[in-house]
Enzyme design. Structure first.
Site, PDB file in Angstrom:
ATOM      1  CD  GLU A  91      45.457  36.605  47.047  1.00 56.53           C
ATOM      2  OE1 GLU A  91      44.249  36.725  46.858  1.00 56.53           O
ATOM      3  OE2 GLU A  91      46.313  37.354  46.550  1.00 56.53           O
ATOM      4  CG  ASP A  92      47.701  33.311  44.834  1.00 59.72           C
ATOM      5  OD1 ASP A  92      46.593  33.216  45.378  1.00 59.72           O
ATOM      6  OD2 ASP A  92      47.989  34.194  44.012  1.00 59.72           O
TER       7      ASP A  92
END
Length: 719
Positions: A91-92
């Site tokens: 996600e990051d």
């Protein structure tokens, strides 16, 4: 979300102390080659998150490692550890799914994907984003239970470090945790995580209340240490004298549990604190019951306060004997008695004795968790809205449950305040659909009857019975609510299609056209242009007021063209209604039409046809939109109960309300509501809301009320 910061040296070959602390915990139960995979995951995660920091200023990688450490305390497997360390990487960071599969395998990647939030997608609101994220996590949970364990550990560490957030964020995250994640932890039997989540939420939402109660706990524990020691010693000596191998430990209540009990029982802090709590851990189930007898021999039991969760486990697999005794210091003693295995399940729930894909049968807690999640997945498939699904799950996470028996002796657990109808749907959806009444402990009872633990319930069904919209007003379980809604939506669609067909046919006949005269190819092309997959969808939208039947008929007349047969144009006939057209018809609250009244219909977008009386106070305004007005009339076979209001002028004296109500009751009429609209020394005006069948029934009610000596006038309202 992580914050980008200058590069640091987390990529160095030497492992930081917080990672070494994690590996030391893993050494207790994982082989060296699996620990090596976990440390490799740390290096990959540190590389992916390099330059990112948390709101507290710490390197971001410290968070996923802390999540893994929480799971290591639960002794979970290496794949779960790796997924925990990498749970934010997809996600990051720039780390790709393909790279993760190549390095750590598809199972780890599926776990990470299940935990990953949907922050990159656009939603209309924060609530919708939360709901859709929960739906995605739910489906991943159904595939692999470890997803929710990682998510709970992630949420626990975020709550531990919540102080770095601003006050609004703290409250929002704490409320979400208290409503969703703490109840899930309880539902999975993970009492330690549940209790810490609740206390952290309590501290974030009500810091002053938390501080006062926490200080009271500390002071009380210090003041009562000698008394606790004497009770513990007396219990231990008596158990040893009976030859029962057991250990006795004192229990300290948490701030949240004390606060919840104060609210639920309306007690003061002193009243809640004046209780001693102990846990007795034995070596076998037989010793549990022997220990119970020993405790009851030492101190007298409080009547009605014994619960046997060994014979009837809770839905989350929890097993224990609970009893309350009269103590030696004029204070109750709460005692829980369980085996070592039961204690492990009580503390760690589904994570106790974890045996994932090892060929070992899952524990009772794990089997029950899988059953619960499978039920959630079934409801997910039948619920279109993520927000509705999330609300259903919240309902299903009630902390208290009732335990009920089928006639064959099977045990079902349902949420607190569950009704006989909830029980019917818990047995089987088909039984719920056709339920008529219930037998509770051998006595007939309505479906809305609330049930208590220990009752035996039998559902009486009939093939012709079907769900009613009113059922949604009293069922409490998510399973029943979802099933009833889906059934009613299906019926609504069927009625809307049938009614829309009648409306369109009426307009087509007025234009000398029939659906049969329209070429199939042209009809399909036009439907596609109007963004409908099937004709039924268009017909439903016509009935619901989203499309005007006249405009659609004009378009279809052009399609028919030279193919149209020679039909005589006919005047538009009035549409007849029976009142049972579910989801298509509603009745105006401004005039309360009844069968027998002269009526007209007004199309309201999304609501369908709203029926009004011809003399409705709003009729003139509604008829300013003639394209939305329909000429309708009642079918001779119209059936049902319809709301109507009566304005009754009476003498203002004691007992007048009871006199009028008795006159109405003599006609077998249900009174929905009554209120005084005007009142002075001599007279009063009462407004009664009633349920009647038709104008004839209403006339009978009005005649009966006029005969009462206290009544001077009866009028239908509005006049």
């Amino acid at each position: 979300m992580p914050v980008v910061a200058p590069a640091n040296d987390t990529q160095s070959s030497e492992l930081p102390e917080y990672v070494l602390a994690l590996t030391r915990r893993l050494t207790d139960y994982l082989p060296p080659e699996q620990i090596a995979r976990v440390t490799a995951a740390f290096r990959r995660g540190a590389e992916a998150h390099v330059g990112q920091t948390r709101a507290s200023g710490e390197p971001y990688i410290t968070h996923p490692v802390a999540v893994a450490a929480i799971l290591a305390d639960l002794r979970l497997d290496a794949e779960t550890m790796i997924a925990a360390i990498l749970h934010d990487a997809l996600e990051d960071t720039a780390y790709t799914r393909a790279s993760m599969i190549e390095e750590f395998g598809a199972p780890v990647t599926e776990l990470v994907d299940g935990v990953t939030k949907l922050d990159r997608m656009h939603f209309a609101s924060q609530q919708e984003a939360q709901a859709e994220s929960f739906r995605k996590m739910l489906m991943a949970m159904a595939r692999d239970l470890r997803v929710i364990l990682i998510k709970l550990a992630d949420r626990l560490h975020n709550m531990r470090t919540l102080v770095a957030k601003d006050s609004d964020s703290r409250r929002r995250i704490a409320r979400e945790t208290l409503e969703i994640y703490a109840p899930i932890a309880q539902r999975l039997g993970m009492s330690l995580i549940k209790a810490e989540l609740q206390d952290l939420c309590f501290r974030a939402l009500y810091p002053d209340r938390y501080r006062v109660i926490a200080e009271c706990i500390r002071a009380s524990h210090g003041n009562r240490r000698e008394a606790m020691g004497r009770i513990e010693s007396a219990l231990s000596l008596r158990l040893a004298a009976e030859g029962i191998t057991a250990r006795v430990v004192s229990r300290i209540k948490t701030p949240w549990s004390i606060y919840s009990k104060m609210r639920a029982e309306h007690k003061t802090l002193a009243g809640i604190m004046d209780v001693y709590g102990f846990r007795v851990i034995t070596s076998s189930v037989a010793h549990c019951y022997q220990a119970l007898g020993t405790a009851h021999g030492l101190y007298k039991p409080v009547d009605g306060r014994f619960r046997d969760f060994i014979a009837i486990p809770k839905a989350n697999g929890y097993q224990s004997l609970h009893t309350v005794l009269f103590g030696p210091f004029n204070a109750p003693i709460e005692i829980q008695i369980r085996t070592e295995d039961m204690d492990a399940v009580a503390v760690r729930g589904v994570a106790a004795h974890w045996a994932y894909k090892t060929g070992v049968a899952p524990s009772g807690a794990q089997a029950r968790a899988h059953e619960w999640i499978a039920g959630l997945a079934d409801r997910e498939a039948g619920t279109a809205s993520s927000l509705e699904l999330l609300e259903n799950v919240k309902v299903d996470l009630f902390p208290d449950e009732v335990y009920l028996f089928t006639p064959r002796g099977a045990i079902l657990s349902l949420p607190r305040n569950a009704t006989a109808l909830d029980f019917a749907y818990a047995v089987h959806t088909g039984i719920g659909y056709h339920a008529v009444t219930a037998r509770v402990d051998g006595h007939f009872a309505p479906l809305r009857t609330r049930l208590s633990s220990g009752q035996t319930v039998e559902i009486v069904t009939a093939p012709s019975a079907q769900p009613k919209p009113q059922w949604l007003e009293f069922v409490v379980s998510a399973r029943a609510r979802t099933a009833i809604r889906n059934y009613l939506k299906h019926l609504q669609h069927e009625d809307a299609v049938e009614f829309g067909h009648r409306m369109l046919d009426r307009e087509l006949v007025a234009r000398s056209v029939s659906l049969d005269t329209i070429p199939a190819v042209a009809l399909e092309a036009t439907l596609a242009e109007m963004r409908y997959k099937r004709l039924e969808e268009l017909l439903s939208d016509i009935a619901l007021g989203n499309r005007m039947a006249g405009a659609v008929a004009e378009r279809f007349k052009i399609l028919a063209g030279g193919h149209a047969q020679t039909l005589l144009a006919a005047p538009r006939e009035r549409l007849t209604i029976s009142g049972a057209e579910r989801g298509v018809l509603s009745f105006g609250n401004c005039c309360h039409p009844l069968p027998g009244d002269a009526i007209f219909g007004h199309l309201s977008a999304g609501k369908g046809i709203v029926v009004h009386r011809m003399e409705c106070p709003n009729a003139a305004e509604l008829r300013k939109q003639p394209e939305r007005c329909l000429e309708i009339e009642w079918d001779r076979e119209a059936r049902g109960d319809y709301r109507v209001e009566l304005r009754i002028e009476v003498q203002n004296r004691p007992g007048v309300l009871a006199t009028v109500a008795a006159a109405i009751a003599e006609t077998g009429t249900n009174i929905e509501n009554v209120e005084y609209s005007e009142r002075d020394l001599a007279t009063a005006t009462l407004l009664f809301a009633l349920e009647v069948r038709d104008r004839k029934h209403l006339a009978e009610v009005m005649r009966r009320v006029r005969r009462a000596s206290v009544v001077s006038g009866v009028y239908r309202y509005p006049v």
